[in-house]
Design an enzyme around this catalytic site. Structure first.
Site, PDB file in Angstrom:
ATOM      1  N   SER A  16      -8.314  -4.125  -9.087  1.00 49.24           N
ATOM      2  CA  SER A  16      -8.363  -5.584  -9.001  1.00 49.24           C
ATOM      3  C   SER A  16      -9.770  -6.081  -8.738  1.00 49.24           C
ATOM      4  O   SER A  16     -10.206  -7.079  -9.315  1.00 49.24           O
ATOM      5  CB  SER A  16      -7.419  -6.065  -7.899  1.00 49.24           C
ATOM      6  OG  SER A  16      -6.084  -5.725  -8.192  1.00 49.24           O
ATOM      7  N   HIS A 471       0.377  -2.622   0.908  1.00 54.98           N
ATOM      8  CA  HIS A 471      -0.689  -3.599   1.107  1.00 54.98           C
ATOM      9  C   HIS A 471      -1.731  -3.028   2.060  1.00 54.98           C
ATOM     10  O   HIS A 471      -2.137  -3.664   3.019  1.00 54.98           O
ATOM     11  CB  HIS A 471      -0.115  -4.913   1.657  1.00 54.98           C
ATOM     12  CG  HIS A 471       0.813  -5.603   0.716  1.00 54.98           C
ATOM     13  ND1 HIS A 471       1.726  -6.556   1.130  1.00 54.98           N
ATOM     14  CD2 HIS A 471       0.975  -5.491  -0.626  1.00 54.98           C
ATOM     15  CE1 HIS A 471       2.401  -6.996   0.091  1.00 54.98           C
ATOM     16  NE2 HIS A 471       1.968  -6.360  -0.986  1.00 54.98           N
TER      17      HIS A 471
END
Length: 534
Positions: A16, A471
Site C-alpha cells: 500500500s 492490522h
C-alpha cells in the site's frame, strides 16, 4: 537490471505504501526509482474479484502466511497472519474496507511529539489520495488515484443490523470518515466498477509506463547496505542471483510491520544485544526496532438465519454459485462485488471512553477463521474488536537468515481493558440480535451460544476462539522518545539516507482498518521527501 546499478530512490516493498511512493517519486520524471517486491505480479483472477479475498487470504502464491509464536494470554494458541506478498501487498488481498480512523487518533500522535501528524495535518493527504464516489467536500477528495465507492449490493440483513443498533441508542452514520466515526452504517470500499482497487491498480499501474521507474518482482531484499551510518543501497536476491543496487538519495523501507523491522535488524540496526545473539554485527543500537507491536484482536458471534439470503447459501448451491458468478462477469454486480464487511458499528461500551472504543464488522456470512471456510447453513456474523488496544507485543529475529520468518509475539489480549471492551461488545451484539428488526432474521445464536452467559465465560470464549484482522502496526514507531525508530519525517534515527514509510511507523493503532491510513502516510512522506506542501 545490472548489478551495482544506481537509482535516486530505492523502495523496498510494493504494498500500500510502496506503490504510492513509486508513483509520486517518479511522476516528475526527474528521479530514477527502483521498486523491489518479494512477491510476484498481481495477475491472479482472485485478486481482482472483490470476494476473492476468501481465496487469496490463504494462498501462499500471494501471501506470506505468517504464524505467531504461542500467545500466553490466549492459552498458548498461535494466530495466523495473512500478509500480501504480491504487487499491491496486503491491499491486493484485504477485505477492501475504507476506514481512516478517528480524528482523535492522529491528534494523539501529535500529542506524543510528532509534529505535523495531527488530524488537521493528515486530512489533506487523505483527500489527495481519494477519488470519492460521493464527490468532494470538507472531508473527502474526488481527484485522487484511489477509488472509494458505496456498496452496490445491499443485503436486507445489513439494514436490519443498522436498525437494531439504532434501537440500542446508537445513531446512524452514513460517513465513518467524515465529521464523526461513532454510529452504525454501511462501509465504503476500495472497489472500482465492481473490481478491487488496490494500491497497485490505483497508483502503480499508471506509473509503470514511466521510463524512470523500474519495478522488479520476485526480488527478495536481504539487507540495507550501509557505509558507516549512511544507507547506500540494498542487497537482494533476484532470478537466483544476489544483486546490489545503489541509492543516490534514499533507501525507503515500505515492507510492512513485519518485514521493515526485520530488514533493519538483518542490516545491523536494532537492539545491539539481540543482534549480537544472532551473529549480526550491530551498526546502530536502536532498541525500539520490532517493539510496540499492536493489532486488532477480537472475536465473532454468529447466528443461524431463517432466510436463504447469506453468502453461506450461495456457496452451498452450485446453481447459485454459477448465477452470482455470471452476474459479476456480465454486470460487475452481485454478492461477489462486496467487501468482507458490509455494515459497521463504532460505539462506546465502557463508561470512561470519550470516543468509540469498539468496532463491529457485520458480515452476511458465517464461518471459521481463514482456512476454516463457511458454515454449512444459512448464517451471518459480527466480528468485534477493541479499536485502541493496550496490549503490546514485539517482533524479534529467529535467525540471521533473511528468508526465515522472524518471531512474532503480539501478546494479544494481555491487557485487562482490552478484554473488558470485547466482552461488553459481545453483550451489545446479543442485545442487538434480540431486538427488531435483526431479531426477525435470527433462528438462534450459533457461537458462542446461549450457554456462554457470564462475563468470564464470554472472555474464555474470546480467548479460546478469537482471532485478529491483521492490522499490525507500530514496530518502527515514529516519535521523539528513546524507543522511537523514526522521527516525524520518517527518517530512521541515527542513519542518513534511510526512511521507513508504512504502517509500522504508527505510534498507536488507529481506530479501524489500516489500508487507507497507510496510503495517507505514503502520500505525506512523498510530499515531505520532495519538499512539497499539502
Amino acid at each position: 537490471m545490472q548489478d551495482g546499478q544506481s537509482f535516486d530512490y530505492i523502495i523496498v516493498g510494493a504494498g500500500s505504501a510502496g506503490c504510492v511512493l513509486a508513483n509520486r517519486l517518479s511522476e516528475s520524471g526527474r528521479n530514477s526509482v527502483l521498486l523491489l517486491e518479494a512477491g510476484g505480479k498481481d495477475d491472479s483472477f482472485w485478486i481482482h474479484i472483490p470476494i476473492g479475498y476468501g481465496k487469496t487470504i490463504v494462498d501462499e502464491r500471494v501471501n506470506w502466511k505468517f504464524q505467531t509464536e504461542a500467545n500466553h494470554a490466549l492459552g498458548g494458541r498461535t494466530i495466523y497472519w495473512p500478509r500480501g506478498k504480491v504487487l499491491g501487498g496486503s491491499s491486493s488481498i484485504n477485505g477492501l474496507i475504507y476506514i481512516r480512523g478517528q480524528a482523535e487518533d492522529y491528534d494523539h500522535w501529535r500529542q506524543l511529539g510528532n509534529v505535523g501528524w495531527s488530524y488537521e495535518d493528515v486530512l489533506p493527504f487523505f483527500k489527495k489520495a481519494e477519488n470519492q464516489e460521493n464527490g468532494a467536500d470538507a472531508y473527502h477528495g474526488a481527484d485522487g488515484p484511489l477509488r472509494v465507492t458505496n456498496l452496490r449490493e445491499r443485503n436486507p440483513l445489513c439494514d436490519a443490523f443498522i436498525g437494531s443498533a439504532q434501537s440500542q441508542g446508537i445513531p446512524r452514520n452514513d460517513d465513518f470518515n467524515g465529521a464523526r466515526q461513532e454510529g452504525a452504517g454501511y462501509f465504503q470500499a476500495t472497489v472500482r466498477n465492481g473490481r478491487r482497487e488496490s494500491a497497485a491498480t490505483a497508483y502503480l499501474r499508471p506509473a509503470m509506463r514511466r521510463p524512470n521507474l523500474t519495478v522488479l518482482t520476485r526480488a527478495m531484499t536481504e539487507k540495507v547496505l550501509l557505509d558507516g551510518q549512511k544507507a547506500t543501497g540494498v542487497q537482494f536476491r533476484h532470478e537466483g542471483r544476489m544483486v546490489t543496487a545503489k541509492a543516490n538519495r534514499e533507501v525507503i523501507l515500505s515492507a510492512g510491520s513485519v518485514k521493515s523491522p526485520h530488514l533493519l535488524m538483518l542490516s545491523g540496526i536494532g537492539n545491539a544485544r539481540h543482534l549480537a545473539q544472532h551473529g549480526i554485527a550491530p551498526v546502530l543500537d536502536l532498541p525500539g526496532v520490532g517493539q510496540n507491536l499492536q493489532d486488532h484482536y477480537g472475536g465473532q458471534i454468529t447466528w443461524k438465519c431463517n432466510r436463504a439470503i447469506t453468502m453461506n447459501d450461495v456457496m452451498m448451491s452450485r446453481f447459485r454459485q454459477l448465477k452470482v458468478g455470471l452476474q459479476w462477469l456480465l454486470t460487475r454486480r452481485g454478492p461477489l462485488s462486496v467487501p468482507a464487511g458490509q455494515a459497521a458499528l463504532f460505539a462506546r461500551v465502557l463508561p470512561d471512553s470519550a470516543t468509540p472504543d469498539l468496532q463491529f464488522l457485520f458480515q452476511t456470512f458465517s464461518g471459521g477463521y481463514y482456512e476454516d471456510g463457511l458454515f454449512k447453513f444459512s448464517g451471518f456474523a459480527n466480528f468485534l474488536c477493541p479499536v485502541r488496544p493496550n496490549s503490546r507485543g514485539q517482533i524479534t529475529l529467529s535467525s540471521a537468515d533473511a528468508h526465515a520468518q522472524p518471531r512474532l509475539e503480539p501478546n494479544y489480549f494481555s491487557d485487562e481493558r482490552d478484554r473488558r471492551i470485547a466482552v461488553e461488545g459481545l453483550k451489545l451484539a446479543r442485545r442487538m440480535a434480540a431486538s427488531k428488526p435483526l431479531a426477525d432474521f435470527v433462528i438462534e445464536e450459533h457461537l458462542p451460544g446461549s450457554a456462554t452467559a457470564t462475563d468470564q465465560e464470554i472472555e474464555d470464549y474470546l480467548v479460546q476462539n478469537g482471532g485478529c484482522v491483521s492490522h499490525q502496526v507500530g514496530t518502527c514507531k515514529m516519535g521523539t522518545d528513546a524507543m522511537a525508530v523514526v522521527d516525524p519525517q520518517l527518517r530512521v534515527r541515527g542513519v542518513e539516507g534511510l526512511r521507513v514509510v508504512d504502517a509500522s511507523i504508527m505510534p498507536t493503532l488507529i481506530s479501524g482498518n489500516t489500508n487507507a491510513p497507510t496510503i495517507m502516510i505514503a502520500e505525506k512522506a512523498a510530499a515531505t521527501i520532495q519538499g512539497q506542501a499539502a
